[in-house]
Design an enzyme around this catalytic site. Structure first.
Site, PDB file in Angstrom:
ATOM      1  CB  SER A  57       8.253   7.435   1.918  1.00  0.00           C
ATOM      2  OG  SER A  57       6.859   7.446   2.018  1.00  0.00           O
TER       3      SER A  57
ATOM      4  N   GLY B  53       7.218   4.261  -1.251  1.00  0.00           N
ATOM      5  CA  GLY B  53       6.064   4.050  -2.122  1.00  0.00           C
ATOM      6  C   GLY B  53       4.928   3.410  -1.355  1.00  0.00           C
ATOM      7  N   GLY B  54       4.812   3.728  -0.077  1.00  0.00           N
ATOM      8  CA  GLY B  54       3.663   3.282   0.718  1.00  0.00           C
ATOM      9  C   GLY B  54       3.561   1.774   0.840  1.00  0.00           C
TER      10      GLY B  54
END
Ligand code: NAG
Ligand code: NAG
Ligand code: NAG
Ligand code: NAG
Ligand code: NAG
Ligand code: NAG
Ligand code: NAG
Ligand code: NAG
Ligand code: NAG
Ligand code: NAG
Ligand code: NAG
Ligand code: NAG
Length: 816
Positions: free
Chosen positions: A228, A145-146
């Protein structure tokens, strides 16, 4: 996240389906006791919301995580914790106060009912009945989620327990996000802790070391897994403290699409500018101690302040991300990677074909009329003109005709794909690489395959494929090697990345009906040579209509089958033979010359276009890539039909090859039927004494045993099959089932195949291939072009293996 509404709908269902098992399980951690009776998936008890750190609020905001206070009594670990405050995943793309991702009331201080500043909790998932003796290996899942969004509940790590056949324990960990976790700047360095979100993760890993044995876990067998930003975190933990973490906190890293944005120094002007913006938006400009002021600000207001800062950032960039803090990160991670000093023993990394696309919304980029030069300059604000031009040149390729496509490739290569390669290289011969390529192969698409109950179902819902993908990761968890299988899968021997940069390509092949393989396969039988390019099903080459006996016509009608006459030239074995003349299967029920099942003209002699008296042919189905060394076992399928009907094509024996995962060869053949094969035989040979099974048809069957040699296998019927053939003409074929030990023995044999682009047995589409960094990630080409040294583009965030090689690069680095 682009499918968020679907996701939300499914999540609602998922939480309703969570059901309580009868008995509570209780674990005493010393500082607290937790109990749970929640089974999110079958056979797994989930302890939800276990506190691993004190609330990071008040004076502990922007500070390192602290040991939790002891609490009395038994706590219910039956409800998911609230998530950490966060911006939307598309922080820069129109996130606003009215964003559907956050509907918080501004009244409350630390929580809005969805998010809570007190969010340092983890979920522990334990098998109810472990399939192996404790202690069990442990997976710690770090969500993506960055560094700005996500929570521990959305990624159902409980699936890993079930997927592993209840042989692991898994954990989801939450960590501070956005500015709560990643506010940089000198003030934070002085009076707080930089990279607080990373320290949270690390604190959780230490918690695992201390407490996981209480759940039955083995603290020496911890793997960390993430996608991610979660995968980026795997890289950061691998290089943390310069690779000097001792004792180690984990032994393997599993990284899907590692997100490694450029890591600025904590006091870099860019980082300081972000700090100032936060101070300003929070109305903290007047106090001399701005950090203390920021600690007083309502968490909800602070989170809201972040949204506008994030939105102002360049398209697709995440704003509050890890920085060099001189401690947890002593330098840019890529530099530590080059030193090769690492906190982990092994790594398995996957990337998706189109990592960058969702961060470069094609329509937005197109309608903005941005040039590629502007895009590259915006993405890497420190890049000098020379290097902007270099990057642009590298992406001027035929297959990327438009600016949006090039922008997507640059984003994907520089921030996701290349960091994976740097990490693989650093791990040397303890590294394996997968490429997830099932279209559209966007960032995040692979999550549906890692998690069996992920909110978004897999696009390619193929059990063999999904199992193959999952088990590779679980094998790493058990044995630090994706090849150490505990379950049979279609994944072939997986060479290390260090073996000529070999990667495993996970894709699906075209399974729609009959299609031609690109190349003909040819087999010379001596009396005839046959060639075919037919794939009736994926991964199986079928030789159709191979003659095994001379035409049983004329004087050979009612006679034993005979060796076929030799034929010169290459025969096409691409079409099935016509069937033997036959009655319909309900032979006694009114078959007549006008039957719809047979509309033959009585004028013709040997064929009516459907059936042919010259019908002694067989089909041979061979795996296109055998999963074991030949010669392979053979199944000969003898069709049924009361000796009166049926043909070799209707019963799809090619299925056996696929069902056996490419470990057998199958044959179906035709034999004379009805009066041509059986009835007359009775009369002629045995009179009315009764049927013995020694019919001409059966002799036709035997005829095929004459050819002991075949394409790749040992053709010929097995004793028991021959025996049974005498009874009813039907052999119940069973495919061979391997146990794990047999598989293990098979593996060395396959090494001989050499790491080329082999299709997996069964051709679900897993290929070994040599892919070098250049071919894969165009951006990486710069590394080679940079005066032939092992350096990457100067100034390319996350892409540098060190600046030594490129002229002027040192200065560039110092400038940062
Ligand atoms: C935990 O849940 C059980 C069952 O719902 C309930 O009886 C008990 O009071 C709860 N304990 C606490 C500390 O909330
Ligand atoms: C976790 O994130 C998902 C997706 O953003 C959201 O729908 C859900 O409410 C969150 N769950 C919790 C427990 O915070
Ligand atoms: C799972 O483990 C059990 C032993 O608990 C074993 O009997 C079973 O065969 C295993 N299943 C698979 C698919 O390996
Ligand atoms: C650190 O905190 C102390 C006490 O709150 C304050 O006096 C000092 O100015 C702070 N230092 C910085 C650099 O913010
Ligand atoms: C800062 O002050 C402005 C104007 O008074 C106010 O609207 C805003 O809510 C304040 N921001 C915070 C974070 O308190
Ligand atoms: C980061 O900045 C500090 C202070 O400006 C400096 O001392 C340090 O050397 C820098 N670190 C790196 C890795 O550039
Ligand atoms: C992009 O170019 C088109 C065509 O020249 C023009 O209509 C449009 O307004 C431009 N968009 C922007 C954002 O400048
Ligand atoms: C994966 O397969 C699809 C067709 O199913 C194909 O279009 C695509 O190019 C393949 N991807 C790779 C990387 O080979
Ligand atoms: C995927 O396939 C499995 C097994 O065939 C089936 O049970 C499941 O419902 C399918 N899932 C979806 C989303 O189609
Ligand atoms: C890499 O490929 C070359 C050429 O195909 C081959 O000679 C060499 O043995 C390979 N290296 C390894 C480690 O397999
Ligand atoms: C076999 O098929 C190929 C491709 O269709 C064709 O070129 C060739 O002439 C055929 N050979 C025979 C002997 O029919
Ligand atoms: C095989 O038998 C099936 C079922 O009777 C029939 O539909 C089909 O046409 C036959 N195929 C061949 C090649 O003879």
């Amino acid at each position: 996240m682009h499918r968020l509404s679907l996701v939300l709908a499914l999540l609602a269902t998922a939480s309703c389906s969570a059901h309580a098992d009868t008995p509570f399980k209780t674990v005493d951690l010393g500082y607290a006791s937790y109990q749970s009776n929640v089974n999110l998936v079958q056979g797994v008890t989930s302890f939800l919301g276990v506190r691993y750190a004190a609330p990071p609020v008040g004076k502990f905001r922007f500070a390192a995580p602290q040991t939790p206070f002891p609490v009395r009594g038994v706590q219910n670990a039956t409800k998911a914790p609230l998530q950490c405050f966060q911006a939307g995943i598309f922080g820069t793309q129109g996130a606003s106060l009215t964003s559907p991702f956050r509907s918080r009331s501004l009244e409350k201080r630390d929580t809005d009912g969805i998010s809570n500043e007190d969010c340092l909790f983890l979920n522990v998932h334990v098998p109810n009945t472990p399939s192996q003796r404790s202690p069990l290996p442990v997976i710690v899942y770090i969500h993506g989620g960055g560094y700005d969004a996500g929570n521990g509940t959305y990624y159902p790590a409980q699936d890993f327990v079930k997927e592993s056949n209840y042989s692991v324990i898994s954990i989801n960990v939450q960590y501070r996000l956005g500015l709560f976790g990643f506010l940089g700047g000198q003030a934070v360095k002085n009076n707080g802790s930089l990279n607080a979100g990373m320290l949270d993760q690390q604190f959780a890993l230490k918690w695992v070391q201390t407490y996981i044995s209480k759940f039955g876990g083995d603290p020496t067998k911890v793997s960390i897994w993430g996608e991610s930003a979660g995968a980026g975190s795997i890289i950061l933990h691998s290089v943390a403290y310069g690779g000097n973490v001792d004792p180690p906190l984990f032994r393997a890293g599993l990284a899907n699409s590692p997100f490694l944005p450029f890591v600025y120094n904590y006091s870099d002007p860019i980082t300081e500018s972000l700090y100032s913006q936060v101070v300003s938006k929070a109305n903290c400009t007047n106090p001399t101690d701005t950090l203390s002021c920021l600690r007083e600000v309502n968490a909800i207001a602070l989170a809201a302040a972040e949204v506008s800062i994030d939105s102002a950032n360049f398209l697709g960039l995440f704003t509050f991300v890890p920085v060099i803090d001189g401690d947890f990160l002593v330098e840019r991670p890529t530099v530590t990677l080059q030193r090769g000093k690492l906190n982990s023993k092994a790594v398995l990394i996957s990337t998706n074909t189109h990592e960058g696309t969702i961060f470069t919304p094609q329509q937005v980029v197109a309608s903005s009329n941005i040039t590629l030069e502007q895009y590259v300059s915006g993405l890497f604000p420190r890049l000098d003109q020379d290097h902007v031009q270099t990057a642009i040149r590298l992406y001027q390729e035929q297959d990327l005709p438009t600016v949006p496509e090039r922008a997507a490739a640059i984003m994907g290569d520089s921030i996701f794909i290349c960091p994976g390669y740097y990490t693989l290289k650093a791990f040397g011969d303890r590294a394996w690489k997968a490429r997830y390529a099932i279209p559209p192969a966007l960032h995040g698409d692979d999550l549906s395959y890692e998690f069996s109950t992920y909110a978004v179902p897999p696009a390619f819902n193929n059990t063999a494929f999904i199992t193959g993908w999952q088990q590779a990761f679980l094998n790493m968890v058990h044995s630090l090697d994706p090849n150490a299988k505990t379950e049979i899968t279609i994944v072939p021997e997986w060479p290390k990345y260090s073996n000529n940069n070999t990667e495993m390509l996970f894709n699906h092949t075209d399974a729609s009906g009959v299609h031609a393989d690109s190349s003909f396969k040819v087999v010379d039988l001596g009396y005839a040579t046959y060639q075919t390019n037919v794939n009736l099903i994926e991964g199986v080459i079928s030789f159709l209509g191979v003659r095994y006996a001379a035409p049983p016509v004329g004087k050979f009608r009612f006679a034993a089958p005979r060796t076929p006459a030799p034929v010169p030239g290459v025969q096409n074995a691409t079409k099935p033979a016509l069937q033997c003349f036959q009655n319909n299967i309900f032979g006694t029920q009114g078959a007549s010359l006008s039957s719809p099942f047979r509309s033959r003209s009585l004028g013709k002699r040997d064929t009516d276009g459907i059936s042919d008296e010259d019908c002694l042919f067989l089909n041979v189905h061979v795996p296109s890539k055998p999963s074991q060394r030949g010669p392979l076992p053979v199944i000969v399928y003898i069709h049924g039909g009361g000796y009166d009907a049926g043909n070799g094509t209707f019963f799809t024996a090619q299925d056996f090859v696929k069902e056996s995962k490419g470990s057998i060869i199958s044959v179906n053949f035709q034999y004379r039927l009805g009066l041509f094969g059986t009835l007359v035989a009775k009369k002629a040979r045995h009179g009315s004494c009764g049927y013995t099974g020694q019919t001409w048809g059966a002799r036709d069957i035997r005829g095929c045993a004459g050819y002991r040699r075949d394409m790749q296998g040992t053709m010929g019927m097995r004793g028991e099959r021959q025996g049974r053939a005498g009874h009813d003409g039907n052999v119940q074929s069973t495919t061979k089932v391997y146990d794990a030990r047999e598989m293990a023995r098979m593996r060395p044999a396959r090494r001989g195949c050499g790491g080329d682009d082999d299709d997996a047995p069964g051709a679900i589409g897993i290929r070994r291939g040599r892919w070098d960094a250049q071919g894969m990630a165009r951006m990486c080409r710069a590394r080679q072009r940079c005066v032939g040294r092992d350096n990457d583009v100067r100034g390319m965030p996350g892409m540098r293996g060190g600046c030594q090689g490129c002229a002027g690069a040192e200065e560039m680095c110092r400038g940062w």
